[in-house]
Every structure is written in C-alpha cells, then in structure tokens.
Design a protein around this motif. Sequence first.
Motif, PDB file in Angstrom:
ATOM      1  N   ALA A   1       0.804  -1.227   0.000  1.00  0.00           N
ATOM      2  CA  ALA A   1       0.000   0.000   0.000  1.00  0.00           C
ATOM      3  C   ALA A   1       0.834   1.274   0.000  1.00  0.00           C
ATOM      4  O   ALA A   1       0.341   2.337  -0.363  1.00  0.00           O
ATOM      5  N   GLU A   2       2.090   1.215   0.400  1.00  0.00           N
ATOM      6  CA  GLU A   2       2.899   2.421   0.538  1.00  0.00           C
ATOM      7  C   GLU A   2       3.185   3.049  -0.822  1.00  0.00           C
ATOM      8  O   GLU A   2       3.559   2.357  -1.772  1.00  0.00           O
ATOM      9  N   GLU A   3       3.011   4.356  -0.913  1.00  0.00           N
ATOM     10  CA  GLU A   3       3.253   5.067  -2.168  1.00  0.00           C
ATOM     11  C   GLU A   3       4.714   4.915  -2.589  1.00  0.00           C
ATOM     12  O   GLU A   3       5.633   4.921  -1.759  1.00  0.00           O
ATOM     13  N   CYS A   4       4.934   4.767  -3.883  1.00  0.00           N
ATOM     14  CA  CYS A   4       6.286   4.640  -4.417  1.00  0.00           C
ATOM     15  C   CYS A   4       6.249   4.941  -5.910  1.00  0.00           C
ATOM     16  O   CYS A   4       5.174   5.087  -6.502  1.00  0.00           O
ATOM     17  N   ASN A   5       7.410   5.046  -6.503  1.00  0.00           N
ATOM     18  CA  ASN A   5       7.530   5.123  -7.954  1.00  0.00           C
ATOM     19  C   ASN A   5       7.628   3.707  -8.495  1.00  0.00           C
ATOM     20  O   ASN A   5       8.384   2.889  -7.966  1.00  0.00           O
ATOM     21  N   VAL A   6       6.893   3.427  -9.560  1.00  0.00           N
ATOM     22  CA  VAL A   6       6.899   2.093 -10.158  1.00  0.00           C
ATOM     23  C   VAL A   6       7.387   2.214 -11.598  1.00  0.00           C
ATOM     24  O   VAL A   6       6.814   2.962 -12.392  1.00  0.00           O
ATOM     25  N   LEU A   7       8.456   1.479 -11.911  1.00  0.00           N
ATOM     26  CA  LEU A   7       8.993   1.461 -13.275  1.00  0.00           C
ATOM     27  C   LEU A   7       8.723   0.082 -13.859  1.00  0.00           C
ATOM     28  O   LEU A   7       9.377  -0.901 -13.479  1.00  0.00           O
ATOM     29  N   LEU A   8       7.738  -0.018 -14.753  1.00  0.00           N
ATOM     30  CA  LEU A   8       7.333  -1.290 -15.351  1.00  0.00           C
ATOM     31  C   LEU A   8       8.109  -1.503 -16.642  1.00  0.00           C
ATOM     32  O   LEU A   8       7.973  -0.748 -17.605  1.00  0.00           O
ATOM     33  N   HIS A   9       8.926  -2.556 -16.672  1.00  0.00           N
ATOM     34  CA  HIS A   9       9.848  -2.759 -17.792  1.00  0.00           C
ATOM     35  C   HIS A   9       9.689  -4.151 -18.381  1.00  0.00           C
ATOM     36  O   HIS A   9       9.609  -5.142 -17.653  1.00  0.00           O
ATOM     37  N   ASP A  10       9.663  -4.205 -19.721  1.00  0.00           N
ATOM     38  CA  ASP A  10       9.677  -5.501 -20.404  1.00  0.00           C
ATOM     39  C   ASP A  10      11.026  -6.160 -20.150  1.00  0.00           C
ATOM     40  O   ASP A  10      12.067  -5.632 -20.562  1.00  0.00           O
ATOM     41  N   ALA A  11      11.027  -7.306 -19.530  1.00  0.00           N
ATOM     42  CA  ALA A  11      12.293  -7.989 -19.233  1.00  0.00           C
ATOM     43  C   ALA A  11      13.044  -8.363 -20.500  1.00  0.00           C
ATOM     44  O   ALA A  11      14.258  -8.567 -20.465  1.00  0.00           O
ATOM     45  N   VAL A  12      12.321  -8.456 -21.630  1.00  0.00           N
ATOM     46  CA  VAL A  12      12.981  -8.817 -22.887  1.00  0.00           C
ATOM     47  C   VAL A  12      13.469  -7.581 -23.651  1.00  0.00           C
ATOM     48  O   VAL A  12      13.684  -7.624 -24.857  1.00  0.00           O
ATOM     49  N   ARG A  13      13.665  -6.503 -22.917  1.00  0.00           N
ATOM     50  CA  ARG A  13      14.412  -5.337 -23.435  1.00  0.00           C
ATOM     51  C   ARG A  13      15.717  -5.259 -22.635  1.00  0.00           C
ATOM     52  O   ARG A  13      15.857  -4.449 -21.715  1.00  0.00           O
ATOM     53  N   PRO A  14      16.684  -6.124 -22.956  1.00  0.00           N
ATOM     54  CA  PRO A  14      17.878  -6.250 -22.113  1.00  0.00           C
ATOM     55  C   PRO A  14      18.918  -5.157 -22.316  1.00  0.00           C
ATOM     56  O   PRO A  14      19.897  -5.113 -21.578  1.00  0.00           O
ATOM     57  N   LEU A  15      18.716  -4.285 -23.312  1.00  0.00           N
ATOM     58  CA  LEU A  15      19.713  -3.267 -23.627  1.00  0.00           C
ATOM     59  C   LEU A  15      19.331  -1.888 -23.094  1.00  0.00           C
ATOM     60  O   LEU A  15      19.821  -0.864 -23.565  1.00  0.00           O
ATOM     61  N   LEU A  16      18.484  -1.868 -22.088  1.00  0.00           N
ATOM     62  CA  LEU A  16      18.090  -0.606 -21.455  1.00  0.00           C
ATOM     63  C   LEU A  16      19.327   0.127 -20.942  1.00  0.00           C
ATOM     64  O   LEU A  16      20.188  -0.459 -20.299  1.00  0.00           O
ATOM     65  N   GLU A  17      19.395   1.422 -21.217  1.00  0.00           N
ATOM     66  CA  GLU A  17      20.537   2.221 -20.790  1.00  0.00           C
ATOM     67  C   GLU A  17      20.274   2.833 -19.411  1.00  0.00           C
ATOM     68  O   GLU A  17      19.166   3.286 -19.134  1.00  0.00           O
ATOM     69  N   PRO A  18      21.276   2.861 -18.543  1.00  0.00           N
ATOM     70  CA  PRO A  18      21.104   3.463 -17.214  1.00  0.00           C
ATOM     71  C   PRO A  18      20.575   4.894 -17.262  1.00  0.00           C
ATOM     72  O   PRO A  18      19.817   5.306 -16.386  1.00  0.00           O
ATOM     73  N   ARG A  19      20.972   5.651 -18.291  1.00  0.00           N
ATOM     74  CA  ARG A  19      20.492   7.028 -18.432  1.00  0.00           C
ATOM     75  C   ARG A  19      18.977   7.103 -18.407  1.00  0.00           C
ATOM     76  O   ARG A  19      18.382   8.029 -17.828  1.00  0.00           O
ATOM     77  N   ILE A  20      18.322   6.143 -19.052  1.00  0.00           N
ATOM     78  CA  ILE A  20      16.861   6.167 -19.153  1.00  0.00           C
ATOM     79  C   ILE A  20      16.233   5.999 -17.774  1.00  0.00           C
ATOM     80  O   ILE A  20      15.267   6.687 -17.429  1.00  0.00           O
TER      81      ILE A  20
END
Length: 443
Positions: A100-119
């Motif tokens: 229940a605690e408020e937070c930021n949620v980043l939903l990511h396709d696990a099959v996008r393995p080349l995500l850059e840290p900058r993003i």
Amino acid sequence: MDSRLRSVGVLLAGGVGQRVGLTTPKQLIEVAGRTIIEHSLAVFEAAPEIDEIVVLMTPGYADRVREIVTRGGYRKVSKVVDGGSSRTESTWRALAALGAEECNVLLHDAVRPLLEPRIITECVRALEIHEAVNVAIPSSDTVLVATPEESIGEVLDRSRLRRSQTPQCFRLSVIREAYERAMADPGFAGLPATDDCGVVLRYLPEVPIHLVQGSERNIKVTHPADLHIAELLFRLPAPVPPGDRAALAGQVIVLLGEAEPAGEAARRGSEPAGEAGRHGSELAREAAGHGAAVHVLTRAGGVRVEDFGSVAKALDDVGGADHVVLVAGASRAGDLARASGETVADAVGTGHLGALNVARAARPHLRGSLLLQVPPGTGALHESGAAAVAGLTRALAREWASGGIRVNCLNTGASPLVAAQTSLDILISDLSGQVIDARVDGT
C-alpha cells in the motif's frame, strides 16, 4: 533524512517466446553470455535510483529466476511472482505485490535487455514532477493507416509519431487506480490495452503522461532475428567516459608485459625498445604522473606472462593491487600458413595464454579492475588471439562481478599516448565486460 519516494523496478517476464520459435520463455534465452532476464536485472540492480526489484515470471519458471537471482547476487530483488496470461494481468499481479505504501513504479519488459542506465535516471527524475512517464523514440519510418481492402487510407504525420518503449513509470497510486477502474469495466477484457500507459490514458485521461527520450538500442526481443541483433548490439563497445585521473593518486597499478618503469628510457637517453615497450612505458609514465604507485613487471625482470608461476610469484611480491594491466605485446601480421611454429607459440603464449595466466594470478590480489590490452594486427593469428581475449574479458566480467572486480579489454591501435590515456579512463570508470577500440589517434 531522505524524503524521496522509493523507486521499484518491475520486470515483466511473463511471456513464453512462441514468436521466437521456442517453447521456453524467451527471457531465459542466452544472449552475449547471459540470459536475457539477467541483463535486465543487472541494469536495475546497478541503478542507484532503484531501491527494489520485483520480477513477474512465466508460471512454472519462478524457481529458475530465483536461482539466477541468488547466483548473480541481485540483492535488490525482493519478490519473484508468477505472471499472468497477458501483459495487463501481469501488471495487475505486480501491483498487488507492491503493498500500500506510495512509491515510484517502473514497469519494464524484461525482454528489453539493452536498457541504458540514463533512461532509468531520467525516468525517476521525471517522476519527481509527473505522475506518469513513458519512454519513447521518434518514428524513423512513415506510418500508414490501411483500409479494409489493404490500400493506403491515410499517411500519418511522422513528426508527431513516437515508438513506445519501456520502462513505463507511474506513481503507484495512479497506476493502481487506473487498473482498478479497468478491472471493474466489463468491456475491458474484450478490448484490453496493449500496455500500461494505454490503461492510464483510457481510465485516467486527466493524468498527462510525460515523455522521456528512449534509445534505438532499447529493442524488444520478439522475433528470431532480434536475438542476433541483440547479440551484436551487446558487442558494440561502450564509450569510455572521460574521468578525473586525479582519482588514481595513491592507487596501486601493476603493469605486466613489455613495459619500462616511468623515466627509465629517459635515464638511458633513448626511446623504449619496441612498439610494445613504447605502449607500456607511456602507460607507466601517465599513471605515475597522476600519483599512482606503478609496479612494472617485465620479461627483462624475469616475469614471463606465458609462465603462470613467474606471474604469480611477481604479483605475490607486490601484494594488493587496485588495477592490473596486461600491456599489449608486439603487433602481428601475415599468413598463418607461412608462420613458423615458434611464431605461433609465441603469439599464443604472450596473447591468450598470457591473458589467462595474468587473470588467474591477479584475482587474489585485485581490488578494482583488470585490463587486457590487445596489440593491433592482421591475419588469422592475430584475429584468433584477439577474439580469444575478448571472449575471456566478457566471461571474467560475469564471473567476477559479484566480487566487485571489473574486467575490460582495449584494442590498442592509436598512438601510445592515446592508448595510455584511454587505459587510465577505463580503469577509473564503472565499465566492465567491454571490448574497446582505441584506434582514433587524437594527438
């Protein structure tokens, strides 16, 4: 006191991989020496903005992911939960697992393995102002709207079109309310949204969704060709960030190979002998100039990299080292069929075998990183050795990551000064598992 909201990365890995042509989940396919999900886990684990990771996995494979998490030391992973039969069902299960605690949620396709840290950084920063954020890139293709008769009905204005990527990011309260409204809508099951932003857009239209610039590298592995594209993208060298070389002050750097202690050639009144000697001596001089304690272990001093025993004894005598560098040997060229047995043995001994010996002997003493330099060259003898050292670099980076040791490879094709400066920038960077070219002479 840190008042910022915690940020949770959610890896949506509920797919099976039918379009890739497999019956096992595509996120468990190996690409560039790791499963796809491991690459994605590693990016979120290393991101300082991420406090926690939750994984939604294809039912029946959660234990396999837990093994990967334990083996890889992914300490931020708090839960591995069975995913649903659709993207929206998997997200719904993820939201239930977040509490229940408020937070930021980043939903990511696990099959996008080349995500850059900058993003990840820019998404979390954007969530300080916006309640919903999507990652997207401009469309480079013209997009058509087809008629039922399969003819062109409309040509869309490309300047306004974006290709959606992930992560898609929200305040937990916002995405949860959107899904609660969706699940209460009898018509949602018959016309589900294809992604999470679509759910927010449909059920909370008053909430603007801010756009963050994505990357062409952030591909989704969907079709068989994507596996090959991802493999090639992983092998592209990362740019070496210019660092503050003053950070080397007081660090212990060990150079093995044909190098000379800084100033030795000047005291002799001559240039360092040989191409390899020039590269090593320049590196020793540059490192010492930034305050590093440099130990140079060469063949002239009885240290032969093709002999494990001599390397191990020399490193034992030095003791702890922040960085160990195998200095590039002499360049090689020519037709393998015309090479003598002695030439082949020397190339293997000072190249691949030398890299193996230095790595084995250095590991007990290393605190920071190992850098394996490869000399320029042409022909089968050179290319096979360079490929072997590159493969060793990537494998060691994976094996030693849990111990905090970084491993990189530098193809030295530039001037000795450029190669030396690039080497120092690699040593003080966070790069690991990279094969980098220093072939542009900037002097």
